[in-house]
Design a protein around this motif. Structure first.
Motif, mmCIF file in Angstrom:
data_model
loop_
_atom_site.group_PDB
_atom_site.id
_atom_site.type_symbol
_atom_site.label_atom_id
_atom_site.label_comp_id
_atom_site.label_asym_id
_atom_site.label_seq_id
_atom_site.Cartn_x
_atom_site.Cartn_y
_atom_site.Cartn_z
ATOM 1 N N THR A 25 32.199 1.307 10.500
ATOM 2 C CA THR A 25 31.096 1.907 11.255
ATOM 3 C C THR A 25 30.789 1.066 12.491
ATOM 4 N N VAL A 61 29.581 8.653 16.186
ATOM 5 C CA VAL A 61 29.027 8.149 14.932
ATOM 6 C C VAL A 61 27.712 8.855 14.639
ATOM 7 N N ALA A 98 24.621 8.476 7.768
ATOM 8 C CA ALA A 98 25.278 7.386 7.038
ATOM 9 C C ALA A 98 24.602 7.149 5.695
ATOM 10 N N PRO A 103 27.424 1.233 4.980
ATOM 11 C CA PRO A 103 27.383 1.095 6.434
ATOM 12 C C PRO A 103 26.090 0.506 6.982
#
Length: 257
Positions: free
Chosen positions: A152, A163, A168, A200
């Motif tokens: 990540t 991202v 996450a 992450p």
């Protein structure tokens, strides 16, 4: 001298015998927050950064990334595209034979652990045929297995817009040795419904850039030394766990995925 293979014309290579860096990755799930090309992006970034370090010392060409790998352990997730171990091994074998008609050396820069077994076999065959070829794994020191903090962070450093930070989630964080039996039996989906193995949380773009630069430094040093072991691996074995998870699952299952 360094260049992207995609940018040169054939006359520019007639008087050269460059080292070719071939990044190889995968198209596979990396949790709900990372793009499918994470492994390919990391391999390509490490190859490019390494070439920039060595361009004044030797003749280098960076080939286009090979975006598909052996990712059968992730096929429980949509978006994953696996060509399997047999096809990947043949692809590397024939790519190496073709490239080394005009190149002096070939180094496969690998971004996905599931590629390791077929890569090692293909490289061993090429070396047995007398070709100067090796492979090298992109494994950040101390990295978690899959789609955790390390990957990540690296993607935040490379393509932050890709991202999905809000999506996450943490997956299992047990030592990989404790998860291996379940991974072998149930593959990744059975162990982690999100596809993440690791956490992450705390991922940071600056940390990601540092990890990429650290790997490029290590690879540049290994290229300068050019010591290849019996498995065709350039340099010393990596200490991180992330790039080895899929390969260990595959080899333990004994199947072509």
């Amino acid at each position: 001298m360094t260049a992207r293979l995609a940018d040169v014309s054939w006359p520019e290579l007639t008087a050269r015998r460059p080292l070719v860096l071939l990044p190889v990755g995968s198209c596979e799930q990396h949790g709900p927050h990372l793009p499918l090309d994470t492994d390919s992006s990391v391999a390509e970034a490490v190859a490019g950064r390494t070439a920039a370090r060595l361009g004044d010392e030797m003749d280098l060409v960076v080939a286009p990334v090979q975006p598909y790998g052996a990712s059968g352990e992730h096929e429980g997730f949509p978006g994953t595209v696996s060509i399997g171990q047999t096809a990947l091994g043949l692809l590397i074998l024939e790519t190496g034979r073709s490239m080394l008609r005009w190149a002096g050396r070939l180094l496969v820069v690998n971004g996905h652990g599931g590629n390791v077994a077929p890569l090692a076999r293909a490289v061993a065959r090429l070396r047995h045929e007398g070709r100067d070829v090796a492979w090298w794994p992109c494994v950040p020191p101390g990295s978690d297995p899959h789609a955790g903090r390390a990957e990540t962070s690296m993607m935040l450093g490379l393509r932050p817009e890709a991202v999905r930070t809000a999506q996450a989630v943490a997956g299992p964080t047990d030592p990989i040795e404790h998860l291996m039996e379940r991974l072998i039996a149930d593959s990744v989906r059975g162990v982690s419904p999100s596809g993440v193995i690791g956490d992450p949380a705390g991922a940071d773009a600056a940390e990601g850039r540092h990890l990429l630069e650290t790997m490029a430094d290590g690879l540049a040093g290994d290229i300068r030394a050019w010591r290849v072991n019996d498995q065709g691996r350039l340099g010393s074995p990596a200490t991180g766990s992330g790039a080895n998870v899929a390969g260990r699952v595959k080899s333990s299952q004994g199947v072509e995925q």
